[in-house]
Motif scaffolding. Structure first.
Motif, mmCIF file in Angstrom:
data_model
loop_
_atom_site.group_PDB
_atom_site.id
_atom_site.type_symbol
_atom_site.label_atom_id
_atom_site.label_comp_id
_atom_site.label_asym_id
_atom_site.label_seq_id
_atom_site.Cartn_x
_atom_site.Cartn_y
_atom_site.Cartn_z
ATOM 1 N N HIS A 88 13.094 -13.807 13.986
ATOM 2 C CA HIS A 88 11.758 -13.693 14.566
ATOM 3 C C HIS A 88 10.708 -13.843 13.469
ATOM 4 O O HIS A 88 11.006 -13.660 12.292
ATOM 5 C CB HIS A 88 11.573 -12.363 15.310
ATOM 6 C CG HIS A 88 11.776 -11.156 14.445
ATOM 7 N ND1 HIS A 88 10.820 -10.678 13.576
ATOM 8 C CD2 HIS A 88 12.843 -10.325 14.311
ATOM 9 C CE1 HIS A 88 11.270 -9.606 12.956
ATOM 10 N NE2 HIS A 88 12.508 -9.371 13.383
ATOM 11 N N PRO A 89 9.481 -14.166 13.863
ATOM 12 C CA PRO A 89 8.403 -14.313 12.870
ATOM 13 C C PRO A 89 8.087 -12.976 12.187
ATOM 14 O O PRO A 89 8.272 -11.906 12.766
ATOM 15 C CB PRO A 89 7.197 -14.777 13.692
ATOM 16 C CG PRO A 89 7.753 -15.239 14.987
ATOM 17 C CD PRO A 89 9.034 -14.492 15.206
ATOM 18 N N ILE A 90 7.591 -13.074 10.953
ATOM 19 C CA ILE A 90 7.198 -11.888 10.185
ATOM 20 C C ILE A 90 5.807 -12.144 9.619
ATOM 21 O O ILE A 90 5.554 -13.204 9.037
ATOM 22 C CB ILE A 90 8.156 -11.642 8.997
ATOM 23 C CG1 ILE A 90 9.597 -11.593 9.446
ATOM 24 C CG2 ILE A 90 7.785 -10.352 8.274
ATOM 25 C CD1 ILE A 90 10.570 -11.601 8.276
ATOM 26 N N PHE A 91 4.922 -11.174 9.772
ATOM 27 C CA PHE A 91 3.624 -11.246 9.121
ATOM 28 C C PHE A 91 3.794 -10.780 7.683
ATOM 29 O O PHE A 91 4.639 -9.937 7.387
ATOM 30 C CB PHE A 91 2.599 -10.372 9.850
ATOM 31 C CG PHE A 91 2.255 -10.881 11.213
ATOM 32 C CD1 PHE A 91 1.397 -11.963 11.367
ATOM 33 C CD2 PHE A 91 2.790 -10.282 12.340
ATOM 34 C CE1 PHE A 91 1.086 -12.438 12.626
ATOM 35 C CE2 PHE A 91 2.478 -10.750 13.603
ATOM 36 C CZ PHE A 91 1.621 -11.840 13.755
ATOM 37 N N THR A 92 2.998 -11.312 6.782
ATOM 38 C CA THR A 92 3.179 -10.997 5.361
ATOM 39 C C THR A 92 3.067 -9.501 5.074
ATOM 40 O O THR A 92 3.783 -8.988 4.221
ATOM 41 C CB THR A 92 2.170 -11.767 4.479
ATOM 42 O OG1 THR A 92 0.852 -11.528 4.948
ATOM 43 C CG2 THR A 92 2.473 -13.248 4.477
ATOM 44 N N HIS A 93 2.210 -8.774 5.785
ATOM 45 C CA HIS A 93 2.087 -7.339 5.520
ATOM 46 C C HIS A 93 3.367 -6.577 5.875
ATOM 47 O O HIS A 93 3.609 -5.496 5.356
ATOM 48 C CB HIS A 93 0.881 -6.740 6.269
ATOM 49 C CG HIS A 93 1.094 -6.607 7.743
ATOM 50 N ND1 HIS A 93 0.882 -7.671 8.606
ATOM 51 C CD2 HIS A 93 1.509 -5.570 8.494
ATOM 52 C CE1 HIS A 93 1.143 -7.268 9.839
ATOM 53 N NE2 HIS A 93 1.534 -5.997 9.808
ATOM 54 N N GLN A 94 4.220 -7.162 6.714
ATOM 55 C CA GLN A 94 5.463 -6.495 7.107
ATOM 56 C C GLN A 94 6.482 -6.451 5.963
ATOM 57 O O GLN A 94 7.413 -5.665 6.004
ATOM 58 C CB GLN A 94 6.073 -7.177 8.329
ATOM 59 C CG GLN A 94 5.251 -6.966 9.588
ATOM 60 C CD GLN A 94 5.832 -7.710 10.763
ATOM 61 O OE1 GLN A 94 5.805 -8.940 10.809
ATOM 62 N NE2 GLN A 94 6.376 -6.959 11.698
ATOM 63 N N PHE A 95 6.301 -7.280 4.944
ATOM 64 C CA PHE A 95 7.214 -7.249 3.807
ATOM 65 C C PHE A 95 7.073 -5.947 3.014
ATOM 66 O O PHE A 95 7.924 -5.616 2.210
ATOM 67 C CB PHE A 95 7.015 -8.460 2.890
ATOM 68 C CG PHE A 95 7.566 -9.731 3.467
ATOM 69 C CD1 PHE A 95 8.938 -9.953 3.525
ATOM 70 C CD2 PHE A 95 6.715 -10.692 3.967
ATOM 71 C CE1 PHE A 95 9.445 -11.116 4.064
ATOM 72 C CE2 PHE A 95 7.218 -11.870 4.516
ATOM 73 C CZ PHE A 95 8.587 -12.078 4.561
ATOM 74 N N GLY A 96 5.999 -5.211 3.255
ATOM 75 C CA GLY A 96 5.820 -3.906 2.620
ATOM 76 C C GLY A 96 6.573 -2.795 3.327
ATOM 77 O O GLY A 96 6.637 -1.668 2.845
ATOM 78 N N ASP A 97 7.169 -3.087 4.475
ATOM 79 C CA ASP A 97 7.901 -2.104 5.258
ATOM 80 C C ASP A 97 9.328 -1.972 4.710
ATOM 81 O O ASP A 97 10.075 -2.941 4.651
ATOM 82 C CB ASP A 97 7.936 -2.554 6.727
ATOM 83 C CG ASP A 97 8.602 -1.561 7.649
ATOM 84 O OD1 ASP A 97 9.635 -0.973 7.266
ATOM 85 O OD2 ASP A 97 8.095 -1.386 8.773
ATOM 86 N N LYS A 98 9.700 -0.760 4.328
ATOM 87 C CA LYS A 98 11.017 -0.509 3.735
ATOM 88 C C LYS A 98 12.155 -0.926 4.680
ATOM 89 O O LYS A 98 13.141 -1.508 4.244
ATOM 90 C CB LYS A 98 11.143 0.971 3.367
ATOM 91 C CG LYS A 98 12.428 1.323 2.685
ATOM 92 C CD LYS A 98 12.468 2.791 2.304
ATOM 93 C CE LYS A 98 13.798 3.132 1.670
ATOM 94 N NZ LYS A 98 13.865 4.543 1.286
#
Length: 167
Positions: A127-137
């Motif tokens: 699924h798509p990921i927004f760049t800010h989601q890469f900060g989610d552990k």
């Protein structure tokens, strides 16, 4: 082969001080075997911090790692082992953008372009990921987990290729 243990200077000094105090407390009792046994137990307990360092692994996986005494490699060690190969591959087209994205996904260290990693992460997550989601552990743990098989295949490929080059 003995097991190599690394310590932070302060950590080792603190541990040694506590062990010396423990020995001093017992020397009057004459139970030196008890002291040695207790020190060995404490050293073994304090040296195994897999849960602290391998948060993304399940307890079952950690038990397998311990039981089989598997060699674990940090991102820095992996890079150190394959630094020449990775540098040479970056200059050639042998190491593809996808391979760099796999290294990034598994190790958490950026290799190559972020956009390639982003595309790979979306591919394995489905699924798509927004760049800010890469900060989610949790997202990072999931990416690490899902990229493991690709990482192991890439690791084997690099080893095979390096053995061919060294022959």
């Amino acid at each position: 082969m003995s097991e190599l243990k690394t310590w932070e200077d302060g950590e080792l000094i603190g541990l040694l001080r506590s062990e010396i105090q423990y020995v001093e407390d017992f020397t009057d009792t004459g139970r030196l075997d008890d002291v040695v046994e207790e020190i060995e137990k404490r050293l073994n307990q304090s040296s195994d911090k897999l849960e602290d360092y391998l948060l993304v692994y399940s307890k079952e996986t950690l038990e397998i790692i311990r039981a089989e005494k598997k060699q674990l490699v940090t991102a820095d060690e992996f890079y150190g082992l394959h630094q020449e190969k990775l540098a040479a591959e970056r200059n050639s087209e042998h190491l593809k953008k996808r391979d760099l994205a796999i290294l990034t996904a598994y190790t958490g260290v950026m290799f190559g372009d972020f956009q390639d990693f982003h595309g790979y992460a979306e591919e394995i997550l489905g699924h798509p990921i927004f760049t800010h989601q890469f900060g989610d552990k949790q997202i990072n743990e999931k990416i690490h987990e899902l990229s493991k098989e690709d990482f192991l295949q890439l690791h084997e490929k690099l080893i095979r290729e390096s053995e061919t080059v060294n022959d």
